[in-house]
Enzyme design. Sequence first.
Site, PDB file in Angstrom:
ATOM      1  N   GLY A   1      -1.931  -3.384  -5.807  1.00 17.87           N
ATOM      2  CA  GLY A   1      -3.252  -3.563  -5.201  1.00 17.87           C
ATOM      3  C   GLY A   1      -3.088  -3.828  -3.721  1.00 17.87           C
ATOM      4  N   SER A   2      -4.033  -4.528  -3.145  1.00 15.29           N
ATOM      5  CA  SER A   2      -4.004  -4.685  -1.687  1.00 15.29           C
ATOM      6  C   SER A   2      -3.034  -5.786  -1.266  1.00 15.29           C
ATOM      7  CB  SER A   2      -5.405  -4.984  -1.178  1.00 15.29           C
ATOM      8  OG  SER A   2      -5.872  -6.186  -1.747  1.00 15.29           O
TER       9      SER A   2
ATOM     10  N   GLU B   1       3.374  -3.792  -5.493  1.00 14.72           N
ATOM     11  CA  GLU B   1       3.255  -2.593  -4.650  1.00 14.72           C
ATOM     12  C   GLU B   1       1.884  -2.670  -4.002  1.00 14.72           C
ATOM     13  OE1 GLU B   1       5.808  -0.878  -4.025  1.00 14.72           O
ATOM     14  OE2 GLU B   1       7.040  -1.745  -5.601  1.00 14.72           O
TER      15      GLU B   1
ATOM     16  N   CYS C   1      -2.850   5.109  -2.393  1.00 12.75           N
ATOM     17  CA  CYS C   1      -2.082   4.253  -1.487  1.00 12.75           C
ATOM     18  C   CYS C   1      -1.237   5.103  -0.562  1.00 12.75           C
ATOM     19  CB  CYS C   1      -1.206   3.313  -2.297  1.00 12.75           C
ATOM     20  SG  CYS C   1      -0.307   4.174  -3.573  1.00 12.75           S
TER      21      CYS C   1
ATOM     22  N   GLU D   1      -5.673  -0.088   6.960  1.00  9.48           N
ATOM     23  CA  GLU D   1      -5.899   0.718   5.754  1.00  9.48           C
ATOM     24  C   GLU D   1      -7.407   0.820   5.511  1.00  9.48           C
ATOM     25  OE1 GLU D   1      -4.927  -0.814   1.732  1.00  9.48           O
ATOM     26  OE2 GLU D   1      -3.854   1.064   1.427  1.00  9.48           O
TER      27      GLU D   1
HETATM   28  P1  NAD Z   1      -7.394  -4.973  -4.920  1.00 11.41           P
HETATM   29  O1  NAD Z   1      -6.301  -5.733  -4.231  1.00 11.41           O
HETATM   30  O2  NAD Z   1      -8.782  -5.194  -4.506  1.00 11.41           O
HETATM   31  O3  NAD Z   1      -7.327  -5.262  -6.491  1.00 11.41           O
HETATM   32  C1  NAD Z   1      -6.125  -5.136  -7.225  1.00 11.41           C
HETATM   33  C2  NAD Z   1      -6.194  -6.056  -8.416  1.00 11.41           C
HETATM   34  O4  NAD Z   1      -6.191  -7.397  -7.955  1.00 11.41           O
HETATM   35  C3  NAD Z   1      -7.464  -5.893  -9.248  1.00 11.41           C
HETATM   36  O5  NAD Z   1      -7.136  -6.041 -10.612  1.00 11.41           O
HETATM   37  C4  NAD Z   1      -8.322  -7.024  -8.756  1.00 11.41           C
HETATM   38  O6  NAD Z   1      -9.267  -7.447  -9.700  1.00 11.41           O
HETATM   39  C5  NAD Z   1      -7.299  -8.094  -8.513  1.00 11.41           C
HETATM   40  N1  NAD Z   1      -7.751  -9.112  -7.566  1.00 11.41           N
HETATM   41  C6  NAD Z   1      -8.682  -9.001  -6.596  1.00 11.41           C
HETATM   42  N2  NAD Z   1      -8.805 -10.152  -5.943  1.00 11.41           N
HETATM   43  C7  NAD Z   1      -7.933 -11.007  -6.487  1.00 11.41           C
HETATM   44  C8  NAD Z   1      -7.573 -12.356  -6.217  1.00 11.41           C
HETATM   45  N3  NAD Z   1      -8.142 -13.036  -5.240  1.00 11.41           N
HETATM   46  N4  NAD Z   1      -6.607 -12.914  -6.981  1.00 11.41           N
HETATM   47  C9  NAD Z   1      -5.994 -12.206  -7.935  1.00 11.41           C
HETATM   48  N5  NAD Z   1      -6.299 -10.936  -8.250  1.00 11.41           N
HETATM   49  C10 NAD Z   1      -7.242 -10.341  -7.521  1.00 11.41           C
HETATM   50  O7  NAD Z   1      -6.982  -3.418  -4.808  1.00 11.41           O
HETATM   51  P2  NAD Z   1      -7.786  -2.142  -5.319  1.00 11.41           P
HETATM   52  O8  NAD Z   1      -8.967  -1.934  -4.425  1.00 11.41           O
HETATM   53  O9  NAD Z   1      -8.000  -2.154  -6.784  1.00 11.41           O
HETATM   54  O10 NAD Z   1      -6.707  -1.009  -5.038  1.00 11.41           O
HETATM   55  C11 NAD Z   1      -6.499  -0.491  -3.773  1.00 11.41           C
HETATM   56  C12 NAD Z   1      -5.313  -1.122  -3.101  1.00 11.41           C
HETATM   57  O11 NAD Z   1      -4.161  -0.959  -3.909  1.00 11.41           O
HETATM   58  C13 NAD Z   1      -4.980  -0.473  -1.782  1.00 11.41           C
HETATM   59  O12 NAD Z   1      -4.593  -1.461  -0.850  1.00 11.41           O
HETATM   60  C14 NAD Z   1      -3.804   0.432  -2.119  1.00 11.41           C
HETATM   61  O13 NAD Z   1      -2.977   0.754  -1.027  1.00 11.41           O
HETATM   62  C15 NAD Z   1      -3.100  -0.387  -3.139  1.00 11.41           C
HETATM   63  N6  NAD Z   1      -2.263   0.447  -4.006  1.00 11.41           N
HETATM   64  C16 NAD Z   1      -0.921   0.436  -3.778  1.00 11.41           C
HETATM   65  C17 NAD Z   1      -0.086   1.238  -4.537  1.00 11.41           C
HETATM   66  C18 NAD Z   1       1.396   1.230  -4.308  1.00 11.41           C
HETATM   67  O14 NAD Z   1       2.126   1.767  -5.128  1.00 11.41           O
HETATM   68  N7  NAD Z   1       1.877   0.655  -3.204  1.00 11.41           N
HETATM   69  C19 NAD Z   1      -0.634   2.035  -5.542  1.00 11.41           C
HETATM   70  C20 NAD Z   1      -2.012   2.005  -5.761  1.00 11.41           C
HETATM   71  C21 NAD Z   1      -2.813   1.201  -4.983  1.00 11.41           C
END
Ligand code: NAD
Length: 545
Positions: free
Chosen positions: A269-270, A297, A331, A427
């Site tokens: 995630g982010s 990641e 990503c 991003e």
């Molecule tokens: P996000 O960070 O908003 O959410 C990811 C996960 O974290 C979700 O399950 C979300 O519910 C959870 N989350 C959100 N806030 C949280 C908190 N405060 N505490 C704990 N968990 C929390 O990301 P997204 O919008 O779902 O996905 C996009 C992001 O993921 C982008 O930054 C992208 O670059 C990244 N990404 C990276 C890869 C990689 O392989 N490097 C692959 C896919 C996506």
Amino acid sequence: MPFAAFAGRRRVPPPINEPTCAYAPGAPERAALKARLDAMAGETIDMPLIIGGADVRTGTTAPSVMPHDHAHVLGRYHTAAEAHVRQAIDAAGRAHAEWSAWSFEDRAAVILKAAELLATTWRDTINGATMLGQSKTAYQAEIDAACELIDFWRFNARYAQELLDEQPLSDHTMWNQLEYRPLEGFVYAVTPFNFTSIAGNLPTAPALMGNTVVWKPAASAMYSAYYLMRLYEAAGMPPGVINMIAGDPVMISNVLLSHRDLAGVHFTGSTAVFNAMWKTIGASMAGYRSYPRIVGETGGKDFILAHPSAEVDALAVAIVRGGFEFQGQKCSAASRVYLPSSLWPRVRDRVVGMMDDIRMGDVRDFRNFMGAVIDRRAFDKIGGYLEHARTHAKVVAGGTIDDSQGYFIGPTLLEAPRADYRSMCEEIFGPVVTAFVYDDARWEEMLAVVDATSPYALTGAVFARDRRAIVQGLSALRYAAGNFYVNDKPTGAVVGQQPFGGARASGTNDKAGSKLNLVRWISPRTVKENFNPPRDYRYPFMNEA
Ligand code: NAD
């Protein structure tokens, strides 16, 4: 007597990459997928939490909608209170004893069966859920939810077997063995909205290695997540091995991350969310039984750097496919592009020509190349970047937004006034590519600029025909990307071919879908057995003649 005692050395079937189905007009797969999409869009499903194999309906629900038709509710998922999160930890704890004692081959068989079901009878359902719930086109869903996830499962089984084959030296006096124990405790898997394959891989990779898991999918991908849980059941996954919970991510994470039995975190995630989770883990250190494994990641600001010798047509297609497929929400999506002024007019015209041709809309209309962005938050955030660019940069093409029916943002090409303009560094996670045009003579300077412009280091590409430029790019950008491409777009990594992940602010670079990742989910025990132990405490040197 357990079966494994007689089973001999069982070998995992050799994996090959799952062929991509083209869904071309007239193909029976196309008709079947369309029929499944119609059926799924015609119902509204109820999605319970799944804890210890049981459906748990909390009564508090949130809707899953189609991003391209946000009034259309696909289903309602139940959200967890703190007590449900604790139930999930307990269920994972209970399942650990049996699952971790199973032979590797029996666990692998569940994962391999899931892969085969996904390749056949479940393909349309998981692809359909990904199309409707995450607004992916048929092709984007196919390469993610079907092919990549099948590959993760089949290749991970083979990599795990190779790992287990690695044993220390022994001789006739002793037998040294490495026992690949699962971690002691539960693994917390947290997955993003943008890849169903990641949603599938993050809980199952630790499970394959014998761990039990509490899984929290992204709110905006609950629809496909729910169907994945049903697929695991169909594959024979025992209750409690993977427990799915949904709801407030902060509350859920606080409960899980501060628990004594947290053995690992498998996150994608982010960057900001991962950093916050790491902080919570740091603050909880005194209370853990073991040091938790932390695998994350995270974000990217992926580049294409073109040398004056680059081939214009290949470069332009890489920008369009790398930047706009799945609305730029990968990503790895190309979002900052460095072009020499000698090539810019031709590249720009080729890119804009393709952008004019791109159709965007409901993904059930197969003529569309793009769907909608995931939700209101993403729509507003991307819109903010476009608004800023109207006055501080140049909108070369696109820039249209429309949320009347779905969260639609048209493919957009910006020209940056400076190499450090905000859309070159941050991003955006949308269909926005920013180009910086440089003087051809400043090529070597550009290498340093690309390396230093953003905190991320996920993917990047260099386009050149001049081999010296490629060598320079590989060297100067050594740490600027964990997945580096030469004359190719920076997206579309394939399991078994380009292990994926980046460093710096892009994550711990444990390379999903590789042996390097699986290593994180085991805690080996070394066993030395002495066939002939000494029976005298004295050493020969102690004897005087
Ligand atoms: P996000 O960070 O908003 O959410 C990811 C996960 O974290 C979700 O399950 C979300 O519910 C959870 N989350 C959100 N806030 C949280 C908190 N405060 N505490 C704990 N968990 C929390 O990301 P997204 O919008 O779902 O996905 C996009 C992001 O993921 C982008 O930054 C992208 O670059 C990244 N990404 C990276 C890869 C990689 O392989 N490097 C692959 C896919 C996506």
